[in-house]
Design a protein around this motif. Structure first.
Motif, PDB file in Angstrom:
ATOM      1  N   SER A  47      -3.637   1.481  11.813  1.00  0.00           N
ATOM      2  CA  SER A  47      -2.201   1.758  11.761  1.00  0.00           C
ATOM      3  C   SER A  47      -1.375   0.910  12.735  1.00  0.00           C
ATOM      4  O   SER A  47      -0.180   0.752  12.550  1.00  0.00           O
ATOM      5  CB  SER A  47      -1.940   3.239  12.011  1.00  0.00           C
ATOM      6  N   SER A  61      -4.246  -4.393   4.121  1.00  0.00           N
ATOM      7  CA  SER A  61      -4.146  -2.989   3.753  1.00  0.00           C
ATOM      8  C   SER A  61      -4.262  -2.130   5.010  1.00  0.00           C
ATOM      9  O   SER A  61      -5.208  -2.268   5.771  1.00  0.00           O
ATOM     10  CB  SER A  61      -5.278  -2.650   2.779  1.00  0.00           C
ATOM     11  N   PRO A  64      -2.157   4.869   5.051  1.00  0.00           N
ATOM     12  CA  PRO A  64      -0.805   5.363   4.772  1.00  0.00           C
ATOM     13  C   PRO A  64      -0.218   6.064   5.995  1.00  0.00           C
ATOM     14  O   PRO A  64      -0.941   6.602   6.820  1.00  0.00           O
ATOM     15  CB  PRO A  64      -1.017   6.351   3.628  1.00  0.00           C
ATOM     16  N   ARG A  65       1.098   6.031   6.067  1.00  0.00           N
ATOM     17  CA  ARG A  65       1.791   6.733   7.148  1.00  0.00           C
ATOM     18  C   ARG A  65       1.713   8.227   6.923  1.00  0.00           C
ATOM     19  O   ARG A  65       1.673   8.693   5.786  1.00  0.00           O
ATOM     20  CB  ARG A  65       3.256   6.311   7.182  1.00  0.00           C
ATOM     21  N   GLU A  75       2.453  14.672  -1.798  1.00  0.00           N
ATOM     22  CA  GLU A  75       2.449  13.617  -0.776  1.00  0.00           C
ATOM     23  C   GLU A  75       1.507  13.983   0.375  1.00  0.00           C
ATOM     24  O   GLU A  75       0.748  13.142   0.857  1.00  0.00           O
ATOM     25  CB  GLU A  75       3.866  13.392  -0.247  1.00  0.00           C
ATOM     26  N   TYR A  79      -2.037  11.966   1.385  1.00  0.00           N
ATOM     27  CA  TYR A  79      -2.308  11.527   2.758  1.00  0.00           C
ATOM     28  C   TYR A  79      -3.614  12.129   3.270  1.00  0.00           C
ATOM     29  O   TYR A  79      -4.424  11.453   3.896  1.00  0.00           O
ATOM     30  CB  TYR A  79      -1.157  11.916   3.688  1.00  0.00           C
TER      31      TYR A  79
END
Length: 102
Positions: A47, A61, A64-65, A75, A79
């Protein structure tokens, strides 16, 4: 450090002060330019390199946040699955890092 998919060290950058951001170090070392010159190279990053993944969406890549607190269930579920898969994808990199630290 950059390693291949089998955890072998390919490149180890210069040691920088602890407060230097990861992406700043990559750009200072010229790795960002190497991504431009070699568009077929793919990279998995953590990240700390989200900006690099944003700048090179087809090549780099990043995980994800974390969703916002008001995010919907789909969502949050996406995640959660991605977060649980991340250690499996990064294990070879972590093994390569261990070799350097010893």
């Amino acid at each position: 450090m950059i390693s291949d998919e089998q955890g072998r060290e390919l490149w180890l950058g210069a040691i920088r002060p602890g407060r230097t951001h990861d992406v700043t170090a990559v750009r200072t070392e010229g790795r960002e330019e190497q991504l431009r010159l070699h568009p077929n190279v793919k990279a998995e990053v953590d990240s700390g390199y989200a900006g690099l993944a944003r700048d090179f969406p087809g090549q780099v890549s990043a995980p994800p946040r974390k969703p916002a607190t008001d995010a919907g269930p789909s969502e949050r579920n996406f995640y959660g699955h991605a977060f649980r898969r991340e250690p499996q994808r990064r294990i070879t990199v972590e093994h390569a890092n261990t070799e350097v630290e010893q």
